[in-house]
Design a protein around this motif. Structure first.
Motif, PDB file in Angstrom:
ATOM      1  N   LEU A  13       0.818  -1.198   0.000  1.00 35.96           N
ATOM      2  CA  LEU A  13       0.000   0.000   0.000  1.00 35.96           C
ATOM      3  C   LEU A  13       0.857   1.256   0.000  1.00 35.96           C
ATOM      4  O   LEU A  13       0.472   2.281  -0.529  1.00 35.96           O
ATOM      5  N   VAL A  14       2.003   1.188   0.602  1.00 37.70           N
ATOM      6  CA  VAL A  14       2.894   2.336   0.668  1.00 37.70           C
ATOM      7  C   VAL A  14       4.270   1.915   0.206  1.00 37.70           C
ATOM      8  O   VAL A  14       4.800   0.909   0.648  1.00 37.70           O
ATOM      9  N   ARG A  15       4.856   2.690  -0.685  1.00 32.78           N
ATOM     10  CA  ARG A  15       6.167   2.333  -1.207  1.00 32.78           C
ATOM     11  C   ARG A  15       7.273   3.033  -0.414  1.00 32.78           C
ATOM     12  O   ARG A  15       8.142   3.676  -0.968  1.00 32.78           O
ATOM     13  N   GLY A  16       7.214   2.908   0.872  1.00 31.74           N
ATOM     14  CA  GLY A  16       8.262   3.486   1.689  1.00 31.74           C
ATOM     15  C   GLY A  16       7.803   4.728   2.422  1.00 31.74           C
ATOM     16  O   GLY A  16       6.941   5.468   1.950  1.00 31.74           O
ATOM     17  N   GLU A  17       8.433   4.952   3.561  1.00 31.99           N
ATOM     18  CA  GLU A  17       8.072   6.085   4.392  1.00 31.99           C
ATOM     19  C   GLU A  17       8.336   7.406   3.694  1.00 31.99           C
ATOM     20  O   GLU A  17       7.615   8.389   3.889  1.00 31.99           O
ATOM     21  N   ALA A  18       9.370   7.446   2.864  1.00 31.88           N
ATOM     22  CA  ALA A  18       9.694   8.688   2.147  1.00 31.88           C
ATOM     23  C   ALA A  18       8.565   9.106   1.216  1.00 31.88           C
ATOM     24  O   ALA A  18       8.270  10.294   1.060  1.00 31.88           O
ATOM     25  N   VAL A  19       7.924   8.127   0.582  1.00 29.74           N
ATOM     26  CA  VAL A  19       6.802   8.432  -0.308  1.00 29.74           C
ATOM     27  C   VAL A  19       5.633   8.990   0.487  1.00 29.74           C
ATOM     28  O   VAL A  19       4.993   9.964   0.082  1.00 29.74           O
ATOM     29  N   VAL A  20       5.352   8.385   1.636  1.00 31.99           N
ATOM     30  CA  VAL A  20       4.263   8.860   2.490  1.00 31.99           C
ATOM     31  C   VAL A  20       4.512  10.306   2.904  1.00 31.99           C
ATOM     32  O   VAL A  20       3.633  11.161   2.795  1.00 31.99           O
ATOM     33  N   ARG A  21       5.725  10.580   3.373  1.00 37.46           N
ATOM     34  CA  ARG A  21       6.055  11.949   3.797  1.00 37.46           C
ATOM     35  C   ARG A  21       5.938  12.921   2.633  1.00 37.46           C
ATOM     36  O   ARG A  21       5.455  14.043   2.790  1.00 37.46           O
ATOM     37  N   GLY A  22       6.376  12.491   1.450  1.00 35.92           N
ATOM     38  CA  GLY A  22       6.299  13.362   0.273  1.00 35.92           C
ATOM     39  C   GLY A  22       4.871  13.687  -0.112  1.00 35.92           C
ATOM     40  O   GLY A  22       4.552  14.841  -0.444  1.00 35.92           O
ATOM     41  N   VAL A  23       4.002  12.690  -0.066  1.00 33.99           N
ATOM     42  CA  VAL A  23       2.599  12.909  -0.420  1.00 33.99           C
ATOM     43  C   VAL A  23       1.926  13.819   0.603  1.00 33.99           C
ATOM     44  O   VAL A  23       1.174  14.736   0.238  1.00 33.99           O
ATOM     45  N   LEU A  24       2.195  13.589   1.876  1.00 30.42           N
ATOM     46  CA  LEU A  24       1.569  14.417   2.910  1.00 30.42           C
ATOM     47  C   LEU A  24       2.064  15.861   2.826  1.00 30.42           C
ATOM     48  O   LEU A  24       1.284  16.804   2.989  1.00 30.42           O
ATOM     49  N   ALA A  25       3.354  16.044   2.566  1.00 27.67           N
ATOM     50  CA  ALA A  25       3.894  17.400   2.417  1.00 27.67           C
ATOM     51  C   ALA A  25       3.286  18.095   1.206  1.00 27.67           C
ATOM     52  O   ALA A  25       2.939  19.281   1.255  1.00 27.67           O
ATOM     53  N   ARG A  67      -6.836  14.802   6.275  1.00 30.79           N
ATOM     54  CA  ARG A  67      -6.764  14.496   7.709  1.00 30.79           C
ATOM     55  C   ARG A  67      -5.378  13.997   8.083  1.00 30.79           C
ATOM     56  O   ARG A  67      -4.782  14.461   9.071  1.00 30.79           O
ATOM     57  N   ASP A  68      -4.835  13.040   7.327  1.00 33.08           N
ATOM     58  CA  ASP A  68      -3.518  12.496   7.659  1.00 33.08           C
ATOM     59  C   ASP A  68      -2.420  13.540   7.482  1.00 33.08           C
ATOM     60  O   ASP A  68      -1.427  13.535   8.219  1.00 33.08           O
ATOM     61  N   ALA A  69      -2.588  14.421   6.511  1.00 33.98           N
ATOM     62  CA  ALA A  69      -1.597  15.475   6.304  1.00 33.98           C
ATOM     63  C   ALA A  69      -1.576  16.425   7.503  1.00 33.98           C
ATOM     64  O   ALA A  69      -0.509  16.787   8.006  1.00 33.98           O
ATOM     65  N   LEU A  70      -2.743  16.832   7.958  1.00 38.98           N
ATOM     66  CA  LEU A  70      -2.816  17.706   9.127  1.00 38.98           C
ATOM     67  C   LEU A  70      -2.358  16.980  10.384  1.00 38.98           C
ATOM     68  O   LEU A  70      -1.709  17.564  11.257  1.00 38.98           O
ATOM     69  N   LEU A  71      -2.676  15.696  10.465  1.00 41.09           N
ATOM     70  CA  LEU A  71      -2.249  14.894  11.611  1.00 41.09           C
ATOM     71  C   LEU A  71      -0.728  14.820  11.681  1.00 41.09           C
ATOM     72  O   LEU A  71      -0.144  14.826  12.768  1.00 41.09           O
ATOM     73  N   SER A  72      -0.082  14.789  10.520  1.00 40.14           N
ATOM     74  CA  SER A  72       1.378  14.663  10.496  1.00 40.14           C
ATOM     75  C   SER A  72       2.055  15.882  11.107  1.00 40.14           C
ATOM     76  O   SER A  72       3.073  15.745  11.808  1.00 40.14           O
ATOM     77  N   ILE A  73       1.513  17.082  10.860  1.00 41.56           N
ATOM     78  CA  ILE A  73       2.142  18.263  11.453  1.00 41.56           C
ATOM     79  C   ILE A  73       1.710  18.429  12.908  1.00 41.56           C
ATOM     80  O   ILE A  73       2.490  18.905  13.734  1.00 41.56           O
ATOM     81  N   ALA A  74       0.488  18.032  13.216  1.00 32.25           N
ATOM     82  CA  ALA A  74       0.021  18.141  14.598  1.00 32.25           C
ATOM     83  C   ALA A  74       0.818  17.210  15.510  1.00 32.25           C
ATOM     84  O   ALA A  74       1.115  17.549  16.657  1.00 32.25           O
ATOM     85  N   SER A  75       1.196  16.039  15.000  1.00 24.50           N
ATOM     86  CA  SER A  75       1.964  15.089  15.805  1.00 24.50           C
ATOM     87  C   SER A  75       3.291  15.692  16.229  1.00 24.50           C
ATOM     88  O   SER A  75       3.727  15.538  17.378  1.00 24.50           O
ATOM     89  N   ALA A 123     -14.999  20.080   9.202  1.00 25.47           N
ATOM     90  CA  ALA A 123     -15.390  20.037  10.610  1.00 25.47           C
ATOM     91  C   ALA A 123     -15.136  18.653  11.202  1.00 25.47           C
ATOM     92  O   ALA A 123     -14.688  18.523  12.347  1.00 25.47           O
ATOM     93  N   ALA A 124     -15.388  17.609  10.415  1.00 23.15           N
ATOM     94  CA  ALA A 124     -15.133  16.244  10.877  1.00 23.15           C
ATOM     95  C   ALA A 124     -13.640  16.000  11.067  1.00 23.15           C
ATOM     96  O   ALA A 124     -13.224  15.307  12.005  1.00 23.15           O
ATOM     97  N   ILE A 125     -12.824  16.583  10.186  1.00 20.90           N
ATOM     98  CA  ILE A 125     -11.371  16.465  10.323  1.00 20.90           C
ATOM     99  C   ILE A 125     -10.909  17.112  11.619  1.00 20.90           C
ATOM    100  O   ILE A 125     -10.098  16.559  12.356  1.00 20.90           O
ATOM    101  N   VAL A 126     -11.429  18.307  11.898  1.00 18.03           N
ATOM    102  CA  VAL A 126     -11.051  19.017  13.124  1.00 18.03           C
ATOM    103  C   VAL A 126     -11.430  18.195  14.352  1.00 18.03           C
ATOM    104  O   VAL A 126     -10.648  18.074  15.308  1.00 18.03           O
ATOM    105  N   ARG A 127     -12.635  17.622  14.348  1.00 14.20           N
ATOM    106  CA  ARG A 127     -13.060  16.802  15.484  1.00 14.20           C
ATOM    107  C   ARG A 127     -12.140  15.599  15.663  1.00 14.20           C
ATOM    108  O   ARG A 127     -11.797  15.220  16.788  1.00 14.20           O
TER     109      ARG A 127
END
Length: 204
Positions: A13-25, A67-75, A123-127
Motif C-alpha cells: 500500500l505504501v512504497r516506503g516512508e519517504a513516499v508517504v512523507r512526500g505525499v503528505l507534504a 486528515r492524515d496530512a494535518l495529523l502529520s504536522i500536529a503530531s 469540521a469532521a477532520i477538526v473533530r
C-alpha cells in the motif's frame, strides 16, 4: 493479464516512508494554495512525483488524505517535551506552533479553516484531530500535578485553548512577530495569572 493482477495485489500500500512523507507534504502545500474544495489528488500526486493511484491506494478519499496530512504536522507540533517543568513544556509547544505559523504554508492552512471551516468534511477532520490530541494537555498537566507544580483540577483543555488562541491572534490576525520574550510572558501569565500575590480568588 493474470500476472499483472497478481503484481497489483502484491504491491504494498505504501512504497516506503519517504513516499508517504512526500505525499503528505505535497497535500499540505496544495490544500494551503487551492483550499479544501479546490484540492485535486492529481495535483498532489504530480507535486509529490508519484502516480495518482499511489495516493488513492492509501487514501481513498480527499478527506482521509487531508486528515492524515494535518495529523502529520500536529503530531510534531504537540509532541510532549517532558522537560520536567510545566513552564518549559508549554514553552516548547508554543515555540513549535510559532515556528510553523510563521511559514506561508501554514498561514494558508489557517485561512483555509477561516474561509471553509463550516464545511462538514473539514469540521469532521477538526473533530478527529482534537480526539487524537486531547490526551496531550491532560498528560502535560498530570505530570505537572504529580511534580506538585499545579493544584488538582486545573482544566487542561482550557489552558491549551487559551494558549492557542493567543498565538493564533498574534500570528494570523495581528501578523506580529512572535518573539521568545513574548512567548515567555504569555506562558507566565497563563501559569501565574494577573492577581497580586496573596490576593484571594474572587476578591475585588
Amino acid at each position: 493479464m493474470v500476472q499483472a493482477k497478481r503484481k497489483a495485489k502484491s504491491e504494498p500500500l505504501v512504497r516506503g516512508e519517504a513516499v508517504v512523507r512526500g505525499v503528505l507534504a505535497a497535500t499540505l502545500r496544495e490544500v494551503a494554495r487551492a483550499g479544501y474544495h479546490g484540492l485535486r489528488i492529481e495535483d498532489v500526486a504530480a507535486l509529490a512525483g508519484v502516480n495518482k493511484t499511489t495516493v488513492y491506494r492509501r487514501w481513498p478519499t480527499k478527506q482521509e488524505l487531508v486528515r492524515d496530512a494535518l495529523l502529520s504536522i500536529a503530531s510534531d507540533t504537540f509532541a510532549v517535551a517532558d522537560s520536567g517543568s510545566l513552564r518549559e513544556d508549554l514553552l516548547a509547544i508554543a515555540r513549535r506552533i510559532a515556528a510553523r505559523g510563521a511559514q506561508a504554508e501554514y498561514q494558508g492552512l489557517f485561512r483555509l479553516f477561516v474561509v471553509e471551516g463550516d464545511d462538514p468534511e473539514l469540521a469532521a477532520i477538526v473533530r478527529s484531530l482534537r480526539a487524537n490530541f486531547e490526551a496531550v494537555p491532560r498528560a502535560v498537566l498530570a505530570a505537572a500535578e504529580k511534580r506538585g507544580e499545579i493544584a488538582p483540577g486545573v482544566d487542561a483543555n482550557l489552558l491549551f485553548d487559551v494558549l492557542g488562541a493567543a498565538l493564533n491572534r498574534r500570528l494570523f490576525f495581528d501578523r506580529a512577530p512572535v518573539e521568545d520574550a513574548w512567548l515567555q510572558r504569555l506562558v507566565d501569565l497563563l501559569l501565574h495569572g494577573a492577581l497580586a500575590r496573596g490576593r484571594a480568588r474572587g476578591a475585588g
